[in-house]
Design a protein around this motif. Structure first.
Motif, PDB file in Angstrom:
ATOM      1  N   MET A   1      -6.505  10.197 -20.839  1.00  0.00           N
ATOM      2  CA  MET A   1      -6.986   8.747 -20.558  1.00  0.00           C
ATOM      3  C   MET A   1      -6.855   8.783 -19.023  1.00  0.00           C
ATOM      4  O   MET A   1      -5.887   9.027 -18.641  1.00  0.00           O
ATOM      5  CB  MET A   1      -6.151   7.578 -21.245  1.00  0.00           C
ATOM      6  N   MET A   2      -7.927   8.177 -18.340  1.00  0.00           N
ATOM      7  CA  MET A   2      -7.988   7.855 -16.781  1.00  0.00           C
ATOM      8  C   MET A   2      -7.333   6.807 -16.312  1.00  0.00           C
ATOM      9  O   MET A   2      -7.292   5.633 -17.299  1.00  0.00           O
ATOM     10  CB  MET A   2      -9.239   7.680 -16.584  1.00  0.00           C
ATOM     11  N   GLU A   3      -6.122   7.102 -15.687  1.00  0.00           N
ATOM     12  CA  GLU A   3      -5.382   6.112 -15.178  1.00  0.00           C
ATOM     13  C   GLU A   3      -6.087   4.985 -14.393  1.00  0.00           C
ATOM     14  O   GLU A   3      -6.706   4.990 -13.588  1.00  0.00           O
ATOM     15  CB  GLU A   3      -4.309   6.760 -14.097  1.00  0.00           C
ATOM     16  N   ASN A   4      -5.604   3.699 -14.488  1.00  0.00           N
ATOM     17  CA  ASN A   4      -6.112   2.364 -13.973  1.00  0.00           C
ATOM     18  C   ASN A   4      -5.466   2.302 -12.699  1.00  0.00           C
ATOM     19  O   ASN A   4      -4.622   2.769 -12.149  1.00  0.00           O
ATOM     20  CB  ASN A   4      -6.072   1.324 -15.057  1.00  0.00           C
ATOM     21  N   ILE A   5      -5.911   1.280 -11.878  1.00  0.00           N
ATOM     22  CA  ILE A   5      -5.726   0.910 -10.690  1.00  0.00           C
ATOM     23  C   ILE A   5      -5.346  -0.520 -10.965  1.00  0.00           C
ATOM     24  O   ILE A   5      -5.728  -1.381 -11.092  1.00  0.00           O
ATOM     25  CB  ILE A   5      -6.457   1.243  -9.580  1.00  0.00           C
ATOM     26  N   TRP A   6      -3.894  -0.712 -10.576  1.00  0.00           N
ATOM     27  CA  TRP A   6      -3.287  -2.071 -10.781  1.00  0.00           C
ATOM     28  C   TRP A   6      -3.722  -3.262  -9.955  1.00  0.00           C
ATOM     29  O   TRP A   6      -3.981  -4.423 -10.597  1.00  0.00           O
ATOM     30  CB  TRP A   6      -1.783  -2.109 -10.502  1.00  0.00           C
ATOM     31  N   TRP A   7      -4.501  -2.679  -8.981  1.00  0.00           N
ATOM     32  CA  TRP A   7      -4.920  -4.030  -8.292  1.00  0.00           C
ATOM     33  C   TRP A   7      -6.553  -4.482  -8.617  1.00  0.00           C
ATOM     34  O   TRP A   7      -7.112  -5.390  -7.693  1.00  0.00           O
ATOM     35  CB  TRP A   7      -4.826  -3.588  -6.551  1.00  0.00           C
ATOM     36  N   SER A   8      -6.968  -3.636  -9.323  1.00  0.00           N
ATOM     37  CA  SER A   8      -8.479  -3.940  -9.728  1.00  0.00           C
ATOM     38  C   SER A   8      -8.685  -5.475 -10.066  1.00  0.00           C
ATOM     39  O   SER A   8      -9.678  -6.205  -9.833  1.00  0.00           O
ATOM     40  CB  SER A   8      -9.005  -2.950 -10.595  1.00  0.00           C
ATOM     41  N   LEU A   9      -7.851  -5.949 -10.929  1.00  0.00           N
ATOM     42  CA  LEU A   9      -7.725  -7.372 -11.677  1.00  0.00           C
ATOM     43  C   LEU A   9      -7.623  -8.258 -10.576  1.00  0.00           C
ATOM     44  O   LEU A   9      -8.554  -9.089 -10.507  1.00  0.00           O
ATOM     45  CB  LEU A   9      -6.692  -7.306 -12.616  1.00  0.00           C
ATOM     46  N   PRO A  10      -6.583  -8.296  -9.632  1.00  0.00           N
ATOM     47  CA  PRO A  10      -6.251  -9.281  -8.544  1.00  0.00           C
ATOM     48  C   PRO A  10      -7.560  -9.029  -7.702  1.00  0.00           C
ATOM     49  O   PRO A  10      -8.023 -10.338  -7.171  1.00  0.00           O
ATOM     50  CB  PRO A  10      -5.265  -8.892  -7.806  1.00  0.00           C
ATOM     51  N   LEU A  11      -7.946  -7.952  -7.495  1.00  0.00           N
ATOM     52  CA  LEU A  11      -9.350  -7.944  -6.475  1.00  0.00           C
ATOM     53  C   LEU A  11     -10.529  -8.643  -7.024  1.00  0.00           C
ATOM     54  O   LEU A  11     -11.071  -9.271  -6.349  1.00  0.00           O
ATOM     55  CB  LEU A  11      -9.513  -6.393  -6.159  1.00  0.00           C
ATOM     56  N   THR A  12     -10.708  -8.339  -8.368  1.00  0.00           N
ATOM     57  CA  THR A  12     -11.729  -8.839  -8.988  1.00  0.00           C
ATOM     58  C   THR A  12     -11.887 -10.678  -9.061  1.00  0.00           C
ATOM     59  O   THR A  12     -12.647 -11.325  -8.675  1.00  0.00           O
ATOM     60  CB  THR A  12     -12.123  -8.422 -10.196  1.00  0.00           C
ATOM     61  N   LEU A  13     -10.622 -10.880  -9.205  1.00  0.00           N
ATOM     62  CA  LEU A  13     -10.322 -12.573  -9.369  1.00  0.00           C
ATOM     63  C   LEU A  13     -10.536 -12.956  -8.070  1.00  0.00           C
ATOM     64  O   LEU A  13     -11.218 -14.175  -7.900  1.00  0.00           O
ATOM     65  CB  LEU A  13      -9.130 -12.646 -10.142  1.00  0.00           C
ATOM     66  N   LEU A  14      -9.956 -12.373  -6.913  1.00  0.00           N
ATOM     67  CA  LEU A  14     -10.026 -13.050  -5.635  1.00  0.00           C
ATOM     68  C   LEU A  14     -11.517 -12.963  -5.188  1.00  0.00           C
ATOM     69  O   LEU A  14     -11.746 -13.835  -4.576  1.00  0.00           O
ATOM     70  CB  LEU A  14      -8.982 -12.136  -4.535  1.00  0.00           C
ATOM     71  N   VAL A  15     -12.138 -11.690  -5.281  1.00  0.00           N
ATOM     72  CA  VAL A  15     -13.412 -11.741  -4.857  1.00  0.00           C
ATOM     73  C   VAL A  15     -14.255 -12.926  -5.448  1.00  0.00           C
ATOM     74  O   VAL A  15     -15.096 -13.435  -4.936  1.00  0.00           O
ATOM     75  CB  VAL A  15     -14.009 -10.221  -4.690  1.00  0.00           C
ATOM     76  N   PHE A  16     -14.408 -12.877  -6.771  1.00  0.00           N
ATOM     77  CA  PHE A  16     -15.158 -13.743  -7.673  1.00  0.00           C
ATOM     78  C   PHE A  16     -15.123 -15.265  -7.195  1.00  0.00           C
ATOM     79  O   PHE A  16     -15.797 -15.894  -6.773  1.00  0.00           O
ATOM     80  CB  PHE A  16     -14.762 -13.631  -9.042  1.00  0.00           C
ATOM     81  N   PHE A  17     -13.513 -15.745  -7.286  1.00  0.00           N
ATOM     82  CA  PHE A  17     -13.259 -16.976  -6.761  1.00  0.00           C
ATOM     83  C   PHE A  17     -13.766 -17.351  -5.332  1.00  0.00           C
ATOM     84  O   PHE A  17     -14.000 -18.596  -4.910  1.00  0.00           O
ATOM     85  CB  PHE A  17     -11.825 -17.380  -7.182  1.00  0.00           C
ATOM     86  N   SER A  18     -13.568 -16.346  -4.473  1.00  0.00           N
ATOM     87  CA  SER A  18     -13.914 -16.778  -2.945  1.00  0.00           C
ATOM     88  C   SER A  18     -15.657 -16.799  -3.070  1.00  0.00           C
ATOM     89  O   SER A  18     -15.774 -17.701  -2.293  1.00  0.00           O
ATOM     90  CB  SER A  18     -13.396 -15.532  -2.262  1.00  0.00           C
ATOM     91  N   MET A  19     -16.074 -15.865  -3.983  1.00  0.00           N
ATOM     92  CA  MET A  19     -17.415 -16.108  -3.587  1.00  0.00           C
ATOM     93  C   MET A  19     -18.041 -17.401  -4.344  1.00  0.00           C
ATOM     94  O   MET A  19     -18.929 -18.069  -4.007  1.00  0.00           O
ATOM     95  CB  MET A  19     -18.276 -14.953  -4.444  1.00  0.00           C
TER      96      MET A  19
END
Length: 231
Positions: A1-19
């Protein structure tokens, strides 16, 4: 299984709500939060050479919330049930005609421009939600992945420009606006309708469901006819 990156969820939320704040402030159609978020995150993944699978694994919880979010659309439908009962014949007729136009127009243009039957079949269900579009495309020997891309493109286009077009056409009735957006732009357009008006969102949700059913039933019969006429 490919390892995930922990910051992808905070990044997604930050970018979306900023936009989203940017879109609320400037109220420009092309500043749709989904569109601008994609314009930021996709180049970032390409520059950092992070595979999409790793990014998705880190923010999978957002994808898991999609199903309960769709179920939640039943609430505005329930609250508009009295109007739906009173207008059900008109609603069914509008969704039926809208589904036919959506399927026929995209497929006919694709065939007229020289697309292969496989590509045309992939474009036909572009105006319904992704799972239905992929299943419908597969049933008529299209490519489900291409259908998914078409669905996303149409959804973003409708969410970004749908209300502007309706305003230009001076269509102000909430039910009409909701049915038009839900018919053409499925879940993404519906989400935009809910932000605008509760009643508009309810009728858009209804159109999303009805058009999905109509498309899945008619696609296997309509595509061979379009292929014979325009192929």
């Amino acid at each position: 299984m490919m390892e995930n990156i922990w910051w992808s969820l905070p990044l997604t939320l930050l970018v979306f709500f900023s936009m989203r704040r940017l879109a609320i402030k400037f109220k420009f159609p092309l500043l749709n939060p989904l569109l601008t978020s994609m314009a930021i995150i996709i180049p970032l993944l390409l520059i950092t050479h992070i595979p999409y699978a790793r990014y998705f694994a880190g923010s999978k919880i957002l994808n898991d919330l999609l199903q309960p979010a769709v179920v939640a659309l039943a609430l505005p439908l329930y609250e508009q049930l009295h109007q739906i009962r009173a207008r059900w014949k008109s609603i069914i007729s509008i969704c039926f005609i809208g589904s036919l136009v959506a399927m026929t127009s995209g497929t006919a243009i694709a065939l007229w421009m020289g697309a292969t039957p496989e590509i045309a079949a992939s474009i036909l269900p572009k105006s319904v939600t992704t799972p239905i579009a992929m299943a419908a495309a597969e049933s008529i020997h299209g490519i489900p992945a291409i259908s998914a891309v078409c669905v996303i493109f149409v959804g973003i286009l409708g969410a970004a420009l749908g209300h502007t077009i309706l305003n230009i056409l001076k269509i102000t009735n909430k039910a009409s606006r909701g049915l038009a957006i839900g018919n053409a732009s499925h879940a993404l357009g519906t989400a935009r309708c809910i932000e605008e008006d509760f009643q508009e969102g309810a009728f858009s949700s209804l159109a999303l469901v009805i058009c999905g059913i109509i498309t899945s039933l008619l696609a296997p019969f309509l595509f061979p006819l379009l292929l014979a006429l325009f192929g």
